[in-house]
Design an enzyme around this catalytic site. Structure first.
Site, PDB file in Angstrom:
ATOM      1  N   GLY A 271       0.821  -1.206   0.000  1.00  0.00           N
ATOM      2  CA  GLY A 271       0.000   0.000   0.000  1.00  0.00           C
ATOM      3  C   GLY A 271       0.856   1.259   0.000  1.00  0.00           C
ATOM      4  O   GLY A 271       2.093   1.192   0.018  1.00  0.00           O
ATOM      5  N   HIS A 444     -18.676  -6.010 -34.910  1.00  0.00           N
ATOM      6  CA  HIS A 444     -18.394  -7.443 -34.832  1.00  0.00           C
ATOM      7  C   HIS A 444     -17.206  -7.751 -35.719  1.00  0.00           C
ATOM      8  O   HIS A 444     -17.134  -7.224 -36.830  1.00  0.00           O
ATOM      9  CB  HIS A 444     -19.606  -8.245 -35.312  1.00  0.00           C
TER      10      HIS A 444
HETATM   11  P1  NAD Z   1      -2.760  -2.227  -2.617  1.00  0.00           P
HETATM   12  O1  NAD Z   1      -3.558  -1.645  -1.533  1.00  0.00           O
HETATM   13  O2  NAD Z   1      -3.337  -2.425  -3.949  1.00  0.00           O
HETATM   14  O3  NAD Z   1      -2.248  -3.675  -2.158  1.00  0.00           O
HETATM   15  C1  NAD Z   1      -1.548  -3.891  -0.978  1.00  0.00           C
HETATM   16  C2  NAD Z   1      -1.774  -5.343  -0.581  1.00  0.00           C
HETATM   17  O4  NAD Z   1      -0.892  -5.658   0.462  1.00  0.00           O
HETATM   18  C3  NAD Z   1      -3.187  -5.609  -0.080  1.00  0.00           C
HETATM   19  O5  NAD Z   1      -3.709  -6.700  -0.776  1.00  0.00           O
HETATM   20  C4  NAD Z   1      -2.982  -5.907   1.404  1.00  0.00           C
HETATM   21  O6  NAD Z   1      -3.929  -6.809   1.911  1.00  0.00           O
HETATM   22  C5  NAD Z   1      -1.570  -6.479   1.396  1.00  0.00           C
HETATM   23  N1  NAD Z   1      -0.855  -6.349   2.648  1.00  0.00           N
HETATM   24  C6  NAD Z   1      -0.788  -5.273   3.475  1.00  0.00           C
HETATM   25  N2  NAD Z   1       0.006  -5.542   4.532  1.00  0.00           N
HETATM   26  C7  NAD Z   1       0.473  -6.810   4.364  1.00  0.00           C
HETATM   27  C8  NAD Z   1       1.323  -7.663   5.115  1.00  0.00           C
HETATM   28  N3  NAD Z   1       1.880  -7.251   6.258  1.00  0.00           N
HETATM   29  N4  NAD Z   1       1.583  -8.911   4.647  1.00  0.00           N
HETATM   30  C9  NAD Z   1       0.996  -9.336   3.484  1.00  0.00           C
HETATM   31  N5  NAD Z   1       0.188  -8.565   2.728  1.00  0.00           N
HETATM   32  C10 NAD Z   1      -0.080  -7.326   3.170  1.00  0.00           C
HETATM   33  O7  NAD Z   1      -1.407  -1.373  -2.650  1.00  0.00           O
HETATM   34  P2  NAD Z   1      -0.188  -1.394  -3.664  1.00  0.00           P
HETATM   35  O8  NAD Z   1      -0.220  -2.591  -4.538  1.00  0.00           O
HETATM   36  O9  NAD Z   1       1.021  -1.139  -2.827  1.00  0.00           O
HETATM   37  O10 NAD Z   1      -0.477  -0.116  -4.533  1.00  0.00           O
HETATM   38  C11 NAD Z   1      -0.624   1.151  -3.893  1.00  0.00           C
HETATM   39  C12 NAD Z   1      -1.612   2.009  -4.618  1.00  0.00           C
HETATM   40  O11 NAD Z   1      -1.053   2.396  -5.857  1.00  0.00           O
HETATM   41  C13 NAD Z   1      -2.901   1.277  -4.928  1.00  0.00           C
HETATM   42  O12 NAD Z   1      -3.856   1.529  -3.937  1.00  0.00           O
HETATM   43  C14 NAD Z   1      -3.301   1.839  -6.236  1.00  0.00           C
HETATM   44  O13 NAD Z   1      -4.258   2.833  -6.006  1.00  0.00           O
HETATM   45  C15 NAD Z   1      -2.059   2.453  -6.823  1.00  0.00           C
HETATM   46  N6  NAD Z   1      -1.657   1.699  -8.006  1.00  0.00           N
HETATM   47  C16 NAD Z   1      -2.506   1.646  -9.049  1.00  0.00           C
HETATM   48  C17 NAD Z   1      -2.155   0.947 -10.185  1.00  0.00           C
HETATM   49  C18 NAD Z   1      -3.094   0.896 -11.340  1.00  0.00           C
HETATM   50  O14 NAD Z   1      -3.991   1.726 -11.400  1.00  0.00           O
HETATM   51  N7  NAD Z   1      -2.952  -0.045 -12.241  1.00  0.00           N
HETATM   52  C19 NAD Z   1      -0.951   0.274 -10.247  1.00  0.00           C
HETATM   53  C20 NAD Z   1      -0.112   0.345  -9.172  1.00  0.00           C
HETATM   54  C21 NAD Z   1      -0.476   1.072  -8.054  1.00  0.00           C
END
Ligand code: NAD
Length: 475
Positions: A271, A444
Protein backbone atom coordinates in the site's frame (compact mmCIF):
# COMPACT_ATOMS: atom_id res chain seq x y z
CA UNK A 1 9.71 37.39 -3.47
CA UNK A 2 7.93 36.54 -6.71
CA UNK A 3 4.18 36.69 -6.99
CA UNK A 4 1.88 34.21 -8.73
CA UNK A 5 -1.87 33.72 -8.92
CA UNK A 6 -1.70 29.96 -8.35
CA UNK A 7 1.10 27.83 -6.93
CA UNK A 8 0.89 24.10 -7.56
CA UNK A 9 3.09 21.82 -5.46
CA UNK A 10 3.73 18.44 -7.05
CA UNK A 11 3.80 17.98 -10.82
CA UNK A 12 2.27 14.51 -11.10
CA UNK A 13 -0.99 13.82 -12.97
CA UNK A 14 -2.96 15.81 -10.35
CA UNK A 15 -0.62 18.79 -10.26
CA UNK A 16 0.20 19.16 -13.93
CA UNK A 17 -3.43 18.71 -15.01
CA UNK A 18 -4.37 21.49 -12.57
CA UNK A 19 -1.51 23.75 -13.65
CA UNK A 20 -2.16 23.27 -17.38
CA UNK A 21 -5.90 23.98 -17.11
CA UNK A 22 -5.33 26.99 -14.85
CA UNK A 23 -2.89 28.40 -17.42
CA UNK A 24 -5.35 27.67 -20.26
CA UNK A 25 -7.97 29.60 -18.27
CA UNK A 26 -5.64 32.62 -18.32
CA UNK A 27 -4.24 32.39 -14.80
CA UNK A 28 -0.62 32.95 -13.88
CA UNK A 29 0.75 29.61 -12.58
CA UNK A 30 3.93 28.43 -10.82
CA UNK A 31 4.45 24.66 -10.73
CA UNK A 32 6.94 23.23 -8.21
CA UNK A 33 8.52 19.76 -8.21
CA UNK A 34 11.92 18.14 -7.56
CA UNK A 35 12.06 16.42 -10.97
CA UNK A 36 13.36 18.17 -14.09
CA UNK A 37 9.99 17.95 -15.82
CA UNK A 38 6.35 17.41 -14.87
CA UNK A 39 5.26 13.76 -14.59
CA UNK A 40 5.45 12.79 -10.92
CA UNK A 41 5.63 9.21 -9.69
CA UNK A 42 3.22 8.11 -12.43
CA UNK A 43 5.55 9.01 -15.27
CA UNK A 44 8.94 8.66 -13.59
CA UNK A 45 8.46 5.64 -11.31
CA UNK A 46 4.94 4.25 -11.68
CA UNK A 47 2.22 3.92 -14.31
CA UNK A 48 4.32 4.63 -17.39
CA UNK A 49 7.54 2.64 -16.82
CA UNK A 50 5.48 -0.26 -15.45
CA UNK A 51 3.28 -0.21 -18.54
CA UNK A 52 6.34 -0.30 -20.82
CA UNK A 53 7.57 -3.40 -18.98
CA UNK A 54 4.10 -4.96 -18.82
CA UNK A 55 3.85 -4.54 -22.58
CA UNK A 56 7.06 -6.52 -22.97
CA UNK A 57 5.78 -9.14 -20.50
CA UNK A 58 2.59 -9.49 -22.56
CA UNK A 59 4.58 -9.98 -25.76
CA UNK A 60 6.64 -12.72 -24.06
CA UNK A 61 3.43 -14.34 -22.77
CA UNK A 62 1.89 -14.27 -26.24
CA UNK A 63 4.93 -15.86 -27.89
CA UNK A 64 4.69 -18.68 -25.32
CA UNK A 65 0.94 -19.10 -25.83
CA UNK A 66 1.34 -19.25 -29.59
CA UNK A 67 2.93 -22.72 -29.39
CA UNK A 68 -0.60 -24.12 -28.94
CA UNK A 69 -1.59 -22.58 -32.29
CA UNK A 70 1.35 -24.17 -34.07
CA UNK A 71 3.77 -21.24 -33.96
CA UNK A 72 6.80 -21.84 -31.80
CA UNK A 73 9.40 -19.31 -30.74
CA UNK A 74 12.59 -20.05 -28.80
CA UNK A 75 13.04 -18.95 -25.21
CA UNK A 76 13.41 -15.15 -25.10
CA UNK A 77 16.90 -13.74 -24.57
CA UNK A 78 16.48 -10.73 -22.28
CA UNK A 79 18.94 -7.92 -22.90
CA UNK A 80 18.22 -6.05 -19.71
CA UNK A 81 20.29 -3.00 -20.64
CA UNK A 82 18.34 -2.52 -23.85
CA UNK A 83 15.06 -3.15 -22.08
CA UNK A 84 15.99 -0.58 -19.43
CA UNK A 85 16.88 1.99 -22.05
CA UNK A 86 13.58 1.35 -23.88
CA UNK A 87 11.71 2.01 -20.63
CA UNK A 88 13.82 5.09 -19.91
CA UNK A 89 13.33 6.43 -23.41
CA UNK A 90 9.55 6.20 -22.94
CA UNK A 91 9.79 8.10 -19.65
CA UNK A 92 12.11 10.75 -21.14
CA UNK A 93 9.94 11.24 -24.17
CA UNK A 94 6.74 11.68 -22.17
CA UNK A 95 8.16 13.82 -19.35
CA UNK A 96 10.04 15.91 -21.93
CA UNK A 97 6.75 16.40 -23.76
CA UNK A 98 5.08 17.56 -20.55
CA UNK A 99 7.97 20.01 -19.99
CA UNK A 100 7.35 21.44 -23.43
CA UNK A 101 3.59 21.68 -22.84
CA UNK A 102 4.31 23.48 -19.56
CA UNK A 103 6.72 25.98 -21.19
CA UNK A 104 4.35 26.59 -24.10
CA UNK A 105 1.69 27.55 -21.58
CA UNK A 106 4.11 30.03 -19.97
CA UNK A 107 3.97 28.22 -16.64
CA UNK A 108 6.87 29.03 -14.30
CA UNK A 109 8.46 25.71 -13.33
CA UNK A 110 10.55 25.66 -10.14
CA UNK A 111 12.69 22.62 -9.31
CA UNK A 112 12.82 22.18 -5.58
CA UNK A 113 11.06 21.42 -2.34
CA UNK A 114 8.34 23.72 -1.06
CA UNK A 115 7.78 24.78 2.55
CA UNK A 116 4.88 26.95 3.75
CA UNK A 117 5.69 30.28 5.37
CA UNK A 118 1.96 30.97 5.79
CA UNK A 119 -1.28 30.34 3.85
CA UNK A 120 -0.18 32.69 1.07
CA UNK A 121 3.56 32.18 0.77
CA UNK A 122 6.11 29.43 0.20
CA UNK A 123 9.87 29.07 0.42
CA UNK A 124 11.28 26.72 -2.22
CA UNK A 125 14.66 25.07 -1.57
CA UNK A 126 16.00 24.52 -5.08
CA UNK A 127 17.55 21.18 -6.08
CA UNK A 128 20.56 23.20 -7.27
CA UNK A 129 21.05 24.59 -3.74
CA UNK A 130 19.44 27.96 -4.47
CA UNK A 131 16.32 29.29 -2.81
CA UNK A 132 13.17 31.09 -3.87
CA UNK A 133 10.26 32.76 -2.12
CA UNK A 134 6.84 32.95 -3.65
CA UNK A 135 3.52 34.47 -2.69
CA UNK A 136 0.20 33.37 -4.18
CA UNK A 137 -3.55 33.84 -3.99
CA UNK A 138 -4.26 30.09 -4.07
CA UNK A 139 -2.21 26.94 -3.81
CA UNK A 140 -3.00 23.41 -4.97
CA UNK A 141 -1.22 20.62 -3.07
CA UNK A 142 -0.67 17.58 -5.26
CA UNK A 143 2.18 15.97 -3.35
CA UNK A 144 1.13 12.35 -3.96
CA UNK A 145 2.03 9.33 -1.89
CA UNK A 146 4.93 7.05 -1.03
CA UNK A 147 5.21 3.30 -0.42
CA UNK A 148 4.14 2.11 3.03
CA UNK A 149 6.81 0.34 5.06
CA UNK A 150 6.44 -2.81 7.16
CA UNK A 151 7.71 -2.94 10.72
CA UNK A 152 10.58 -5.38 11.11
CA UNK A 153 11.54 -5.25 7.45
CA UNK A 154 15.03 -3.82 6.89
CA UNK A 155 13.99 -1.31 4.22
CA UNK A 156 17.58 -0.02 3.86
CA UNK A 157 18.79 -3.47 2.76
CA UNK A 158 19.71 -3.73 -0.94
CA UNK A 159 17.73 -6.97 -0.96
CA UNK A 160 14.50 -5.09 -0.12
CA UNK A 161 12.91 -3.35 -3.06
CA UNK A 162 10.27 -0.66 -3.28
CA UNK A 163 8.25 -0.44 -6.51
CA UNK A 164 10.74 2.23 -7.71
CA UNK A 165 13.66 -0.18 -7.22
CA UNK A 166 11.80 -2.91 -9.10
CA UNK A 167 11.03 -0.51 -11.96
CA UNK A 168 14.65 0.64 -12.14
CA UNK A 169 15.36 -2.83 -13.62
CA UNK A 170 18.98 -2.86 -12.46
CA UNK A 171 18.94 -6.64 -12.23
CA UNK A 172 16.67 -9.61 -12.83
CA UNK A 173 16.82 -11.71 -9.65
CA UNK A 174 16.45 -15.50 -9.67
CA UNK A 175 13.84 -15.33 -6.92
CA UNK A 176 11.60 -12.52 -5.69
CA UNK A 177 9.25 -12.50 -2.72
CA UNK A 178 6.45 -9.98 -3.18
CA UNK A 179 4.81 -8.86 0.05
CA UNK A 180 1.28 -7.69 -0.84
CA UNK A 181 -0.95 -9.14 -3.57
CA UNK A 182 -2.45 -5.80 -4.63
CA UNK A 183 -2.05 -3.68 -7.78
CA UNK A 184 1.71 -3.17 -7.53
CA UNK A 185 2.57 -6.67 -6.34
CA UNK A 186 0.69 -8.37 -9.15
CA UNK A 187 1.74 -5.99 -11.95
CA UNK A 188 5.42 -6.16 -11.03
CA UNK A 189 5.15 -9.89 -10.33
CA UNK A 190 3.84 -10.32 -13.89
CA UNK A 191 6.79 -8.33 -15.27
CA UNK A 192 9.49 -10.25 -13.42
CA UNK A 193 7.81 -13.65 -13.98
CA UNK A 194 7.96 -12.97 -17.72
CA UNK A 195 11.63 -12.01 -17.40
CA UNK A 196 12.35 -15.39 -15.78
CA UNK A 197 12.28 -14.63 -12.03
CA UNK A 198 10.69 -17.18 -9.69
CA UNK A 199 7.88 -15.24 -7.99
CA UNK A 200 6.37 -15.88 -4.57
CA UNK A 201 3.51 -13.67 -3.37
CA UNK A 202 2.48 -13.38 0.25
CA UNK A 203 -0.87 -11.72 0.95
CA UNK A 204 -2.40 -11.36 4.40
CA UNK A 205 -6.00 -11.38 3.16
CA UNK A 206 -7.88 -14.50 1.96
CA UNK A 207 -7.63 -13.46 -1.70
CA UNK A 208 -5.49 -11.44 -4.13
CA UNK A 209 -6.62 -7.86 -4.85
CA UNK A 210 -8.82 -7.83 -1.74
CA UNK A 211 -10.91 -4.83 -2.87
CA UNK A 212 -11.81 -6.31 -6.27
CA UNK A 213 -14.74 -8.46 -7.36
CA UNK A 214 -14.03 -12.18 -6.73
CA UNK A 215 -15.49 -13.32 -10.10
CA UNK A 216 -12.90 -11.21 -11.85
CA UNK A 217 -9.98 -12.01 -9.57
CA UNK A 218 -10.53 -15.79 -9.81
CA UNK A 219 -9.81 -15.69 -13.57
CA UNK A 220 -6.56 -13.78 -13.04
CA UNK A 221 -5.61 -15.95 -10.04
CA UNK A 222 -5.75 -19.10 -12.21
CA UNK A 223 -3.23 -17.58 -14.63
CA UNK A 224 -0.98 -16.35 -11.83
CA UNK A 225 -1.00 -19.76 -10.16
CA UNK A 226 0.57 -21.03 -13.38
CA UNK A 227 3.04 -18.17 -13.83
CA UNK A 228 4.10 -17.66 -10.20
CA UNK A 229 5.99 -20.26 -8.14
CA UNK A 230 3.76 -19.77 -5.10
CA UNK A 231 0.92 -17.60 -3.79
CA UNK A 232 0.49 -17.67 -0.02
CA UNK A 233 -2.85 -16.23 1.09
CA UNK A 234 -3.93 -15.54 4.68
CA UNK A 235 -0.24 -15.26 5.46
CA UNK A 236 2.00 -12.57 6.92
CA UNK A 237 5.72 -12.04 7.05
CA UNK A 238 6.94 -12.36 10.64
CA UNK A 239 10.68 -11.85 10.26
CA UNK A 240 13.36 -11.15 7.71
CA UNK A 241 17.03 -11.79 8.16
CA UNK A 242 19.65 -10.84 5.65
CA UNK A 243 22.01 -13.72 4.95
CA UNK A 244 24.88 -14.12 2.55
CA UNK A 245 22.85 -16.05 0.00
CA UNK A 246 19.58 -14.15 0.32
CA UNK A 247 16.91 -12.83 2.62
CA UNK A 248 15.60 -15.52 4.98
CA UNK A 249 11.91 -14.92 5.56
CA UNK A 250 9.64 -16.31 8.24
CA UNK A 251 5.88 -16.53 7.66
CA UNK A 252 2.84 -16.96 9.80
CA UNK A 253 -0.53 -18.04 8.50
CA UNK A 254 -2.63 -20.62 6.74
CA UNK A 255 -0.16 -21.25 3.94
CA UNK A 256 3.10 -20.49 5.70
CA UNK A 257 6.17 -22.43 4.63
CA UNK A 258 7.66 -24.43 7.52
CA UNK A 259 11.28 -23.50 6.87
CA UNK A 260 12.48 -19.93 6.42
CA UNK A 261 12.92 -19.86 2.64
CA UNK A 262 15.51 -17.52 1.13
CA UNK A 263 14.80 -15.00 -1.59
CA UNK A 264 17.31 -13.04 -3.63
CA UNK A 265 15.09 -9.94 -3.40
CA UNK A 266 11.95 -8.90 -1.54
CA UNK A 267 9.51 -6.38 -3.02
CA UNK A 268 7.37 -4.49 -0.52
CA UNK A 269 4.00 -3.62 -2.04
CA UNK A 270 1.73 -3.23 0.97
CA UNK A 271 0.00 0.00 0.00
CA UNK A 272 0.92 3.68 -0.10
CA UNK A 273 0.73 6.57 2.37
CA UNK A 274 -0.16 10.19 1.58
CA UNK A 275 2.67 12.74 1.43
CA UNK A 276 0.93 15.18 3.76
CA UNK A 277 3.91 15.99 6.01
CA UNK A 278 4.60 19.19 4.11
CA UNK A 279 6.84 21.51 6.09
CA UNK A 280 4.99 24.51 7.46
CA UNK A 281 1.53 23.04 6.76
CA UNK A 282 0.77 23.71 10.42
CA UNK A 283 0.97 27.44 9.60
CA UNK A 284 -2.20 27.03 7.53
CA UNK A 285 -5.68 25.89 8.58
CA UNK A 286 -5.40 22.64 6.59
CA UNK A 287 -6.67 19.55 8.46
CA UNK A 288 -5.74 15.88 8.07
CA UNK A 289 -7.98 12.85 8.63
CA UNK A 290 -7.10 9.78 10.71
CA UNK A 291 -5.18 8.23 7.79
CA UNK A 292 -3.20 11.46 7.22
CA UNK A 293 -5.07 12.39 4.02
CA UNK A 294 -5.74 16.14 3.63
CA UNK A 295 -9.43 16.81 4.23
CA UNK A 296 -11.14 18.42 1.22
CA UNK A 297 -14.67 19.30 0.11
CA UNK A 298 -16.24 18.56 -3.27
CA UNK A 299 -14.40 21.56 -4.76
CA UNK A 300 -11.15 20.08 -3.37
CA UNK A 301 -10.85 23.04 -1.01
CA UNK A 302 -9.21 22.34 2.36
CA UNK A 303 -10.18 23.96 5.67
CA UNK A 304 -7.97 26.87 4.56
CA UNK A 305 -9.73 28.84 1.81
CA UNK A 306 -6.42 29.56 0.03
CA UNK A 307 -5.37 25.91 -0.07
CA UNK A 308 -6.68 23.12 -2.31
CA UNK A 309 -5.52 19.50 -2.38
CA UNK A 310 -5.89 16.85 -5.09
CA UNK A 311 -4.76 13.32 -5.89
CA UNK A 312 -3.28 10.69 -3.56
CA UNK A 313 -2.68 13.23 -0.78
CA UNK A 314 -6.40 14.07 -0.73
CA UNK A 315 -7.80 10.54 -0.35
CA UNK A 316 -8.50 7.20 -1.98
CA UNK A 317 -8.56 5.79 -4.56
CA UNK A 318 -4.92 6.55 -5.27
CA UNK A 319 -5.25 6.59 -9.03
CA UNK A 320 -3.66 8.98 -11.54
CA UNK A 321 -6.87 9.61 -13.50
CA UNK A 322 -8.78 10.45 -10.33
CA UNK A 323 -6.00 12.92 -9.44
CA UNK A 324 -6.15 14.60 -12.87
CA UNK A 325 -9.90 15.11 -12.64
CA UNK A 326 -9.59 16.55 -9.16
CA UNK A 327 -6.79 18.84 -10.35
CA UNK A 328 -8.98 20.18 -13.12
CA UNK A 329 -11.84 20.76 -10.67
CA UNK A 330 -9.56 22.73 -8.33
CA UNK A 331 -8.27 24.86 -11.22
CA UNK A 332 -11.82 25.61 -12.40
CA UNK A 333 -12.99 26.53 -8.91
CA UNK A 334 -10.04 28.91 -8.43
CA UNK A 335 -10.82 30.43 -11.84
CA UNK A 336 -14.34 31.18 -10.57
CA UNK A 337 -16.14 28.45 -12.54
CA UNK A 338 -18.81 26.20 -11.09
CA UNK A 339 -17.21 22.81 -10.64
CA UNK A 340 -17.18 19.85 -8.26
CA UNK A 341 -15.59 16.43 -8.08
CA UNK A 342 -18.57 14.09 -7.94
CA UNK A 343 -17.96 11.14 -10.27
CA UNK A 344 -20.46 8.31 -10.53
CA UNK A 345 -17.75 5.93 -11.70
CA UNK A 346 -13.98 6.04 -11.20
CA UNK A 347 -12.49 3.22 -13.26
CA UNK A 348 -9.81 0.96 -11.78
CA UNK A 349 -7.54 -1.21 -13.90
CA UNK A 350 -5.00 -3.84 -12.91
CA UNK A 351 -2.71 -4.16 -15.92
CA UNK A 352 -1.85 -7.83 -15.58
CA UNK A 353 -2.49 -10.39 -18.32
CA UNK A 354 -5.44 -10.83 -18.29
CA UNK A 355 -6.34 -7.31 -17.17
CA UNK A 356 -9.01 -6.63 -14.58
CA UNK A 357 -11.08 -3.45 -14.78
CA UNK A 358 -14.13 -2.21 -12.99
CA UNK A 359 -16.09 0.99 -12.43
CA UNK A 360 -19.05 2.26 -10.46
CA UNK A 361 -20.83 -0.10 -8.09
CA UNK A 362 -19.33 -3.59 -7.84
CA UNK A 363 -21.34 -6.68 -6.95
CA UNK A 364 -19.18 -7.04 -3.83
CA UNK A 365 -19.90 -3.48 -2.67
CA UNK A 366 -23.61 -3.86 -3.43
CA UNK A 367 -23.57 -6.93 -1.14
CA UNK A 368 -21.78 -4.98 1.61
CA UNK A 369 -24.30 -2.13 1.29
CA UNK A 370 -27.19 -4.67 1.26
CA UNK A 371 -28.33 -2.97 -1.89
CA UNK A 372 -30.42 -5.08 -4.23
CA UNK A 373 -28.92 -5.30 -7.71
CA UNK A 374 -29.17 -7.58 -10.71
CA UNK A 375 -26.00 -8.78 -12.35
CA UNK A 376 -25.84 -9.57 -16.06
CA UNK A 377 -22.84 -11.65 -17.15
CA UNK A 378 -21.36 -12.56 -20.48
CA UNK A 379 -18.60 -15.18 -20.48
CA UNK A 380 -15.96 -14.56 -23.13
CA UNK A 381 -16.14 -18.25 -24.14
CA UNK A 382 -19.25 -17.11 -26.09
CA UNK A 383 -17.40 -14.26 -27.84
CA UNK A 384 -16.12 -15.06 -31.32
CA UNK A 385 -13.37 -12.48 -31.02
CA UNK A 386 -12.19 -13.73 -27.62
CA UNK A 387 -12.08 -17.34 -28.74
CA UNK A 388 -10.24 -16.45 -31.95
CA UNK A 389 -7.63 -14.68 -29.81
CA UNK A 390 -7.32 -17.66 -27.46
CA UNK A 391 -8.94 -15.77 -24.57
CA UNK A 392 -12.10 -17.73 -23.68
CA UNK A 393 -11.66 -17.37 -19.92
CA UNK A 394 -12.63 -13.67 -19.77
CA UNK A 395 -15.85 -12.32 -18.29
CA UNK A 396 -17.88 -9.12 -18.62
CA UNK A 397 -20.52 -8.26 -16.07
CA UNK A 398 -22.90 -5.37 -15.54
CA UNK A 399 -24.37 -4.36 -12.20
CA UNK A 400 -27.91 -3.06 -12.70
CA UNK A 401 -30.55 -1.38 -10.55
CA UNK A 402 -33.55 -3.77 -10.67
CA UNK A 403 -36.13 -0.97 -10.59
CA UNK A 404 -34.76 1.76 -12.83
CA UNK A 405 -32.70 -0.73 -14.91
CA UNK A 406 -29.86 1.78 -14.85
CA UNK A 407 -26.32 0.51 -15.23
CA UNK A 408 -24.65 1.16 -11.88
CA UNK A 409 -21.31 -0.49 -12.50
CA UNK A 410 -19.34 -2.96 -14.57
CA UNK A 411 -16.49 -5.40 -14.18
CA UNK A 412 -14.36 -7.01 -16.86
CA UNK A 413 -11.53 -9.52 -16.78
CA UNK A 414 -9.70 -10.31 -20.00
CA UNK A 415 -7.27 -8.89 -22.48
CA UNK A 416 -7.81 -5.17 -23.00
CA UNK A 417 -10.30 -4.88 -20.09
CA UNK A 418 -8.68 -1.53 -19.25
CA UNK A 419 -9.68 -0.17 -22.67
CA UNK A 420 -13.15 -1.74 -22.65
CA UNK A 421 -14.16 -0.31 -19.28
CA UNK A 422 -14.46 3.25 -20.60
CA UNK A 423 -17.71 2.42 -22.37
CA UNK A 424 -19.14 1.30 -19.03
CA UNK A 425 -17.87 4.50 -17.36
CA UNK A 426 -19.77 6.51 -19.98
CA UNK A 427 -22.90 4.37 -19.46
CA UNK A 428 -22.81 4.94 -15.70
CA UNK A 429 -22.04 8.67 -16.00
CA UNK A 430 -24.77 9.19 -18.61
CA UNK A 431 -27.26 7.25 -16.43
CA UNK A 432 -27.76 4.78 -19.28
CA UNK A 433 -30.31 2.05 -18.84
CA UNK A 434 -29.20 -1.47 -19.61
CA UNK A 435 -31.47 -1.33 -22.68
CA UNK A 436 -29.35 1.53 -24.06
CA UNK A 437 -26.26 -0.68 -23.96
CA UNK A 438 -28.14 -3.65 -25.47
CA UNK A 439 -29.52 -1.52 -28.32
CA UNK A 440 -26.22 0.20 -29.19
CA UNK A 441 -24.75 -1.60 -32.18
CA UNK A 442 -21.24 -2.79 -31.36
CA UNK A 443 -18.82 -3.73 -34.14
CA UNK A 444 -18.39 -7.44 -34.83
CA UNK A 445 -16.18 -9.25 -34.06
CA UNK A 446 -14.83 -7.29 -31.11
CA UNK A 447 -14.43 -7.79 -27.40
CA UNK A 448 -16.63 -4.72 -26.90
CA UNK A 449 -19.61 -6.84 -27.95
CA UNK A 450 -19.33 -8.59 -24.57
CA UNK A 451 -20.77 -5.44 -22.96
CA UNK A 452 -23.70 -5.41 -25.39
CA UNK A 453 -24.36 -9.13 -24.96
CA UNK A 454 -24.12 -8.87 -21.16
CA UNK A 455 -26.82 -6.19 -21.44
CA UNK A 456 -28.89 -8.42 -23.76
CA UNK A 457 -28.62 -11.29 -21.29
CA UNK A 458 -30.30 -9.05 -18.69
CA UNK A 459 -33.44 -9.40 -20.83
CA UNK A 460 -33.05 -13.19 -20.96
CA UNK A 461 -31.87 -13.38 -24.55
CA UNK A 462 -28.45 -12.81 -25.99
CA UNK A 463 -27.55 -14.07 -29.44
CA UNK A 464 -24.50 -16.08 -28.42
CA UNK A 465 -25.71 -17.31 -25.07
CA UNK A 466 -28.54 -19.71 -24.39
CA UNK A 467 -29.62 -20.74 -20.95
CA UNK A 468 -32.81 -22.83 -20.93
CA UNK A 469 -33.69 -21.33 -17.56
CA UNK A 470 -33.70 -17.76 -18.89
CA UNK A 471 -37.10 -16.23 -19.56
CA UNK A 472 -37.15 -13.68 -22.35
CA UNK A 473 -38.51 -10.39 -21.06
CA UNK A 474 -39.74 -7.45 -23.08
CA UNK A 475 -37.34 -4.56 -23.30
P1 NAD B 1 -2.76 -2.23 -2.62
O1 NAD B 1 -3.56 -1.65 -1.53
O2 NAD B 1 -3.34 -2.43 -3.95
O3 NAD B 1 -2.25 -3.68 -2.16
C1 NAD B 1 -1.55 -3.89 -0.98
C2 NAD B 1 -1.77 -5.34 -0.58
O4 NAD B 1 -0.89 -5.66 0.46
C3 NAD B 1 -3.19 -5.61 -0.08
O5 NAD B 1 -3.71 -6.70 -0.78
C4 NAD B 1 -2.98 -5.91 1.40
O6 NAD B 1 -3.93 -6.81 1.91
C5 NAD B 1 -1.57 -6.48 1.40
N1 NAD B 1 -0.85 -6.35 2.65
C6 NAD B 1 -0.79 -5.27 3.47
N2 NAD B 1 0.01 -5.54 4.53
C7 NAD B 1 0.47 -6.81 4.36
C8 NAD B 1 1.32 -7.66 5.12
N3 NAD B 1 1.88 -7.25 6.26
N4 NAD B 1 1.58 -8.91 4.65
C9 NAD B 1 1.00 -9.34 3.48
N5 NAD B 1 0.19 -8.57 2.73
C10 NAD B 1 -0.08 -7.33 3.17
O7 NAD B 1 -1.41 -1.37 -2.65
P2 NAD B 1 -0.19 -1.39 -3.66
O8 NAD B 1 -0.22 -2.59 -4.54
O9 NAD B 1 1.02 -1.14 -2.83
O10 NAD B 1 -0.48 -0.12 -4.53
C11 NAD B 1 -0.62 1.15 -3.89
C12 NAD B 1 -1.61 2.01 -4.62
O11 NAD B 1 -1.05 2.40 -5.86
C13 NAD B 1 -2.90 1.28 -4.93
O12 NAD B 1 -3.86 1.53 -3.94
C14 NAD B 1 -3.30 1.84 -6.24
O13 NAD B 1 -4.26 2.83 -6.01
C15 NAD B 1 -2.06 2.45 -6.82
N6 NAD B 1 -1.66 1.70 -8.01
C16 NAD B 1 -2.51 1.65 -9.05
C17 NAD B 1 -2.15 0.95 -10.19
C18 NAD B 1 -3.09 0.90 -11.34
O14 NAD B 1 -3.99 1.73 -11.40
N7 NAD B 1 -2.95 -0.05 -12.24
C19 NAD B 1 -0.95 0.27 -10.25
C20 NAD B 1 -0.11 0.34 -9.17
C21 NAD B 1 -0.48 1.07 -8.05
Amino acid sequence: MSVTKIAVVGAGPGGYAAAFLAADLGLDVTLIDREPNPGGVCLYRGCIPSKSLLHVAKVIGETRASAQWGVEFGEPRIRSEKLRSFKESVVERLTGGLGLLSRNRKITYLRGEARFEDSHSLAVAGVDGGGHRLSFDHIILATGSRPASLPGVPSDSPRVWSSSDALALHEIPKSLLIVGGGYIGLELGAVYAALGTEITVVEMMPGLLPGADRDLVSVLAKRLERDFASIMLNTRVTEMEEQEDGMAVGFDGANAAEERPRFEKVLLAVGRRPNSEIEGLDKTKVELDAKAFIRVDAQRRTHDTAVFAVGDVAGEPMLAHKASHEGRVAAEVIAGLRSAFEPAAVPAVVFTDPEIAWCGLTETDAGKQEREVRVARFPWAASGRAVSMGLPEGLTKLVIDPETERVLGAGIVGSGAGELISEAVLAVEMAARVEDVALSIHPHPTLSETLMEAAESFFGQSTHLHRASDKVRKR
